[in-house]
Design an enzyme around this catalytic site. Structure first.
Site, short mmCIF file in Angstrom:
data_model
loop_
_atom_site.label_atom_id
_atom_site.label_comp_id
_atom_site.label_asym_id
_atom_site.label_seq_id
_atom_site.Cartn_x
_atom_site.Cartn_y
_atom_site.Cartn_z
N ASN A 1 0.86 -1.18 0.00
CA ASN A 1 0.00 0.00 0.00
C ASN A 1 0.90 1.23 0.00
OD1 ASN A 1 -2.36 -1.54 0.12
ND2 ASN A 1 -2.28 -1.67 2.35
N HIS B 1 6.64 -1.80 4.03
CA HIS B 1 6.39 -3.21 4.36
C HIS B 1 5.58 -3.82 3.24
CE1 HIS B 1 3.17 -0.70 5.86
NE2 HIS B 1 2.34 -1.70 5.60
P1 5GP Z 1 -0.68 -0.66 5.87
O1 5GP Z 1 -2.11 -0.29 6.26
O2 5GP Z 1 0.27 0.45 6.25
O3 5GP Z 1 -0.51 -1.14 4.46
O4 5GP Z 1 -0.32 -1.94 6.75
C1 5GP Z 1 -0.06 -1.88 8.11
C2 5GP Z 1 -0.42 -3.23 8.66
O5 5GP Z 1 0.18 -3.37 9.92
C3 5GP Z 1 -1.94 -3.43 8.86
O6 5GP Z 1 -2.39 -4.51 8.06
C4 5GP Z 1 -2.07 -3.71 10.35
O7 5GP Z 1 -3.04 -4.71 10.64
C5 5GP Z 1 -0.67 -4.12 10.75
N1 5GP Z 1 -0.33 -3.78 12.12
C6 5GP Z 1 -0.49 -2.57 12.71
N2 5GP Z 1 -0.06 -2.60 14.00
C7 5GP Z 1 0.38 -3.88 14.20
C8 5GP Z 1 0.95 -4.53 15.35
O8 5GP Z 1 1.13 -3.96 16.42
N3 5GP Z 1 1.29 -5.85 15.20
C9 5GP Z 1 1.13 -6.51 14.00
N4 5GP Z 1 1.49 -7.81 13.98
N5 5GP Z 1 0.59 -5.92 12.91
C10 5GP Z 1 0.22 -4.62 13.01
#
Ligand code: 5GP
Length: 115
Positions: A87, A100
């Site tokens: 994303n 990520h």
């Molecule tokens: P984005 O929305 O930036 O593409 O992805 C961030 C991801 O990180 C989300 O899917 C969210 O569920 C995950 N995430 C956020 N905080 C944590 C956390 O504390 N632990 C883990 N394992 N995943 C997290």
């Protein structure tokens, strides 16, 4: 200086999460809110790149290491087939600005673009 990202805090042990795999420069955890039967995150240990565009422009070798770990984990945790999602930008759903990759696998036959 900005606050450390949630992923840096996980890497440093400040937020609990199992690090399921790591290489010299990349580590992987399970997503806390899985969107597929297998939903892993593969993350550079450095927080210096906010998104995949910055990463690719500045350190393509590190991007290659990330993709390699994603591939290894898709074989280990699923059948080897996977979606790799970066994303990029809030409008695309990015919430953590420490690059990520989402590794999504299992039961993805429907909705080819993840919808
Ligand atoms: P984005 O929305 O930036 O593409 O992805 C961030 C991801 O990180 C989300 O899917 C969210 O569920 C995950 N995430 C956020 N905080 C944590 C956390 O504390 N632990 C883990 N394992 N995943 C997290």
């Amino acid at each position: 200086m900005s606050e450390p990202s949630v992923f840096t805090r996980i890497l440093q042990g400040e937020i609990p999460a199992e690090i399921i795999a790591e290489t010299e420069n990349v580590f992987a955890i399970r997503d806390i809110a899985p969107q597929a039967p297998v939903h892993l995150l593969v993350i550079p240990k450095t927080a210096q790149y906010r998104n995949v565009v910055e990463l690719a422009a500045s350190d393509p070798v590190l991007l290659t290491e990330l993709v390699g770990l994603a591939n290894t984990l898709a074989a280990e945790y699923s059948d080897g087939d996977f979606r790799l999602v970066f994303n990029t930008g809030p409008g695309a759903g990015q919430t953590v600005f420490h690059v990520h990759a989402h590794v999504l696998s299992g039961g993805l036959e429907e909705g080819r673009l993840g919808g």
